[in-house]
Design a protein around this motif. Structure first.
Motif, PDB file in Angstrom:
ATOM      1  N   GLU A 139       0.818  -1.219   0.000  1.00 54.93           N
ATOM      2  CA  GLU A 139       0.000   0.000   0.000  1.00 54.93           C
ATOM      3  C   GLU A 139       0.851   1.268   0.000  1.00 54.93           C
ATOM      4  O   GLU A 139       1.875   1.353   0.691  1.00 54.93           O
ATOM      5  N   LEU A 140       0.396   2.239  -0.782  1.00 59.42           N
ATOM      6  CA  LEU A 140       1.063   3.531  -0.816  1.00 59.42           C
ATOM      7  C   LEU A 140       0.850   4.227   0.533  1.00 59.42           C
ATOM      8  O   LEU A 140      -0.283   4.448   0.949  1.00 59.42           O
ATOM      9  N   ASN A 141       1.959   4.553   1.215  1.00 57.29           N
ATOM     10  CA  ASN A 141       1.821   5.244   2.502  1.00 57.29           C
ATOM     11  C   ASN A 141       2.558   6.582   2.522  1.00 57.29           C
ATOM     12  O   ASN A 141       2.675   7.218   3.570  1.00 57.29           O
ATOM     13  N   ASP A 142       3.022   7.042   1.353  1.00 60.86           N
ATOM     14  CA  ASP A 142       3.654   8.357   1.221  1.00 60.86           C
ATOM     15  C   ASP A 142       2.561   9.381   0.917  1.00 60.86           C
ATOM     16  O   ASP A 142       2.007   9.402  -0.184  1.00 60.86           O
ATOM     17  N   PRO A 143       2.214  10.245   1.882  1.00 55.24           N
ATOM     18  CA  PRO A 143       1.098  11.179   1.663  1.00 55.24           C
ATOM     19  C   PRO A 143       1.357  12.182   0.548  1.00 55.24           C
ATOM     20  O   PRO A 143       0.421  12.631  -0.114  1.00 55.24           O
ATOM     21  N   ILE A 144       2.629  12.533   0.305  1.00 54.75           N
ATOM     22  CA  ILE A 144       2.947  13.494  -0.753  1.00 54.75           C
ATOM     23  C   ILE A 144       2.720  12.855  -2.122  1.00 54.75           C
ATOM     24  O   ILE A 144       2.097  13.445  -3.015  1.00 54.75           O
ATOM     25  N   ASP A 145       3.210  11.631  -2.293  1.00 56.35           N
ATOM     26  CA  ASP A 145       2.987  10.875  -3.530  1.00 56.35           C
ATOM     27  C   ASP A 145       1.491  10.640  -3.729  1.00 56.35           C
ATOM     28  O   ASP A 145       0.956  10.786  -4.828  1.00 56.35           O
ATOM     29  N   GLN A 146       0.785  10.266  -2.638  1.00 52.93           N
ATOM     30  CA  GLN A 146      -0.655   9.989  -2.751  1.00 52.93           C
ATOM     31  C   GLN A 146      -1.431  11.219  -3.189  1.00 52.93           C
ATOM     32  O   GLN A 146      -2.330  11.131  -4.041  1.00 52.93           O
ATOM     33  N   ARG A 147      -1.079  12.377  -2.639  1.00 53.72           N
ATOM     34  CA  ARG A 147      -1.766  13.612  -3.025  1.00 53.72           C
ATOM     35  C   ARG A 147      -1.570  13.884  -4.519  1.00 53.72           C
ATOM     36  O   ARG A 147      -2.510  14.249  -5.226  1.00 53.72           O
ATOM     37  N   HIS A 166     -10.509   8.363  -9.544  1.00 54.56           N
ATOM     38  CA  HIS A 166     -10.622   8.547  -8.105  1.00 54.56           C
ATOM     39  C   HIS A 166     -10.902   9.999  -7.730  1.00 54.56           C
ATOM     40  O   HIS A 166     -10.387  10.927  -8.354  1.00 54.56           O
ATOM     41  N   MET A 167     -11.731  10.182  -6.691  1.00 50.72           N
ATOM     42  CA  MET A 167     -11.986  11.524  -6.163  1.00 50.72           C
ATOM     43  C   MET A 167     -10.892  11.895  -5.142  1.00 50.72           C
ATOM     44  O   MET A 167     -10.216  11.031  -4.604  1.00 50.72           O
ATOM     45  N   MET A 168     -10.755  13.162  -4.867  1.00 52.80           N
ATOM     46  CA  MET A 168      -9.842  13.637  -3.834  1.00 52.80           C
ATOM     47  C   MET A 168     -10.447  13.367  -2.457  1.00 52.80           C
ATOM     48  O   MET A 168     -11.601  13.725  -2.194  1.00 52.80           O
ATOM     49  N   ASP A 169      -9.677  12.721  -1.579  1.00 51.71           N
ATOM     50  CA  ASP A 169     -10.143  12.432  -0.221  1.00 51.71           C
ATOM     51  C   ASP A 169      -9.150  13.060   0.747  1.00 51.71           C
ATOM     52  O   ASP A 169      -8.121  12.469   1.099  1.00 51.71           O
ATOM     53  N   THR A 170      -9.446  14.287   1.185  1.00 51.14           N
ATOM     54  CA  THR A 170      -8.495  15.027   2.021  1.00 51.14           C
ATOM     55  C   THR A 170      -8.358  14.412   3.418  1.00 51.14           C
ATOM     56  O   THR A 170      -7.275  14.467   4.017  1.00 51.14           O
ATOM     57  N   ASP A 171      -9.427  13.820   3.957  1.00 52.47           N
ATOM     58  CA  ASP A 171      -9.306  13.196   5.266  1.00 52.47           C
ATOM     59  C   ASP A 171      -8.401  11.967   5.196  1.00 52.47           C
ATOM     60  O   ASP A 171      -7.628  11.701   6.122  1.00 52.47           O
ATOM     61  N   PHE A 172      -8.487  11.208   4.093  1.00 57.93           N
ATOM     62  CA  PHE A 172      -7.588  10.062   3.951  1.00 57.93           C
ATOM     63  C   PHE A 172      -6.146  10.532   3.858  1.00 57.93           C
ATOM     64  O   PHE A 172      -5.247   9.929   4.454  1.00 57.93           O
ATOM     65  N   LEU A 173      -5.903  11.629   3.129  1.00 57.72           N
ATOM     66  CA  LEU A 173      -4.554  12.178   3.073  1.00 57.72           C
ATOM     67  C   LEU A 173      -4.085  12.594   4.468  1.00 57.72           C
ATOM     68  O   LEU A 173      -2.917  12.402   4.834  1.00 57.72           O
ATOM     69  N   ASN A 174      -4.979  13.158   5.254  1.00 51.96           N
ATOM     70  CA  ASN A 174      -4.634  13.534   6.626  1.00 51.96           C
ATOM     71  C   ASN A 174      -4.236  12.303   7.434  1.00 51.96           C
ATOM     72  O   ASN A 174      -3.273  12.340   8.214  1.00 51.96           O
TER      73      ASN A 174
END
Length: 493
Positions: free
Chosen positions: A415-423, A441-449
């Protein structure tokens, strides 16, 4: 026998008249609330030496009637099978026998009597009491033709289960398979959890969602297309092994492999990678097959398939090279890839890149060859927005899909766990949505948090339970393993 419409209407009318007459004499079957059942058909038949001469109380649906005068034979069907009942006037009394003669095929009755074997050697129950428990007001399909129209079978599954006993066995097996999946994971320390079905963002997969509206909050919501992002939040929160099995909803096409709502399982394990998920997948499927069928070697629609681990492994680029004849180790630019796609007859879509072409060529040329269990690994990053990049080749991800009988049955990543890459990948997905891809995919800001709080290295896996059940029960359509598949209403046909 084919019932004419006028005859059918007459028969239905006669059944209602019989019910009215029963009510007039105080014998309304629908006022009966319970009936004591001591034994079932299968147990009596399987244990006849023990049961012979014993008094039993059974209940079931009348499936056939034969005989006349003062003695008759009927077959009744309960939840486990069928058994013959011998009904004689001098055993139940003339008045009861007269009522019994009016009972129809499809009626549900209770029978008390003695277990015996007829002169022809058939294990039966000699009735001493018969009670009508439910009057059937409809006509069951005729014995020799049954209910064969698939469309009608799916719409009237209750009738299908009555007249096609093998259908019931499929769903008993389904239950055993699902139980075995849970058993395998529970025994390995996974925690079963529940996550929301109604979401404000449709995330965790590339799919078109169903949209609904919450009146009190006055917001549109989506039925979940996956439960991935919630389960990863739980890994962030400190659970190391979680899974959820349940319904997913995708507003997409229907086929023998696709139903708008279907059962899937997703699981996540902290401190594991996609290699661990491969081992888990092959061992879980083998365990389930052994538990449900007693073997890992199965026959699916005439094809022998061996589910015994280890399964074959092949990268997506290797599969494209083998089956499409294109070596992407020598193709480095999007322009080169798109030219190859045109030559191979692949539809060129806006925003298409080298990675998309690899995936399209795989689907077009390779999938049809993957009959035996095979892991296809290292998908392009463009089609894997939630998977971790391969550290040696950032164009590909540490991901796999498991194929059996040419079908994808499982999908997994490191699983991708790099928040910068994921954003950044979410931003790329948004661009694809703006270009017209309503599955992006939609943007999920809480998941990024949540990722910024910190997701440990994690392996994740999703398995299409219905497809797995199709393979293990030798069914050719997903509708044959879902009790009530989605159907277009008859009035709209």
């Amino acid at each position: 026998m084919v019932y004419e419409e006028s005859n059918l209407n007459e028969m239905l009318r006669l059944r209602r008249e019989k019910l009215n007459k029963l009510r007039e004499v105080g014998r309304d079957p629908f006022k009966i609330e319970k009936y004591e059942v001591t034994h079932h058909s299968k147990y009596i038949i399987d244990n006849f030496d023990e049961m012979e001469g014993k008094f039993v109380s059974i209940a079931g649906r009348i499936m056939s009637k034969r005989g006349h005068g003062k003695a008759s034979f009927i077959d009744i069907q309960d939840s486990e099978g069928r058994i013959q009942v011998f009904v004689k006037v001098n055993l139940i009394g003339e008045e009861e026998y007269e009522f019994f003669k009016t009972y129809d095929i499809g009626d549900i009755i209770g029978v008390k009597g003695e277990v015996f074997k007829t002169k022809k050697g058939e294990i039966s129950v000699k009735a001493q009491e018969i009670v009508l428990l439910t009057k059937s007001l409809q006509i069951l399909p005729e014995k020799f033709h049954g209910l064969k129209d698939p469309d009608l079978r799916y719409r009237q599954r209750y009738v299908d289960l009555i007249v096609n006993p093998e259908v019931k066995q499929t769903f008993i097996l389904r239950s055993k398979i699902i139980k075995a999946v849970r058993e395998y994971l529970d025994n390995r320390g996974f925690l079963e959890v529940d996550t929301p079905i109604l979401n404000t963002i449709a995330g965790g997969a590339a799919a078109r969602p169903f949209i609904t509206h919450h009146n009190t909050l006055d917001i549109d919501m989506y039925l979940r297309i996956a439960n991935e992002l919630y389960l990863k939040r739980l890994i962030v929160g400190g659970f190391d092994k979680v899974y959820e099995m349940g319904r997913m909803f995708r507003n997409e096409g229907m086929s023998i492999k696709h139903n708008p709502e279907y059962t899937a399982i997703e699981l996540y394990q902290a401190y594991a990678d996609y290699e661990d998920m491969m081992k888990l997948t092959e061992n879980l499927v083998a365990y389930v097959a052994e538990k449900a069928l007693g073997t890992t070697k199965i026959n699916y629609q005439g094809k022998e398939i061996d589910l015994t681990p280890p399964w074959n492994r092949m990268s997506m680029e290797e599969a494209v090279k083998k089956y499409a004849g294109v070596d992407f180790s020598e193709i480095n630019t999007d322009e080169e890839a798109l030219k190859i796609a045109e030559e191979k007859g692949i539809e060129i879509k806006p925003g298409m890149t080298r990675g998309h072409v690899i995936n399209e060529l795989f689907e077009e040329y390779a999938e049809e060859h993957l009959v035996q269990p095979t892991f296809i690994t290292h998908h392009p990053v463009e089609v894997s927005p939630l998977a971790k990049r391969n550290p040696d080749n950032p164009r590909i991800t540490n991901r796999f899909e498991a194929f059996v009988n040419t079908w994808e049955i499982a999908n997994a990543f490191s699983e991708l766990n790099d928040p910068i890459d994921q954003r950044q990948r979410f931003i790329e997905q948004l661009k694809q949505r703006e270009a017209g891809d309503d599955e992006a995919h939609m943007m999920d800001t809480d998941f990024l948090n949540a990722l910024e709080v910190g997701l440990p290295p994690t392996g994740g896996l999703g398995i299409g339970i219905d497809r797995l059940i199709m393979i293990l029960t030798n069914q050719s359509s997903i509708r044959d393993v879902i009790l009530f598949p989605t159907m277009k209403p008859i009035e709209n046909k």
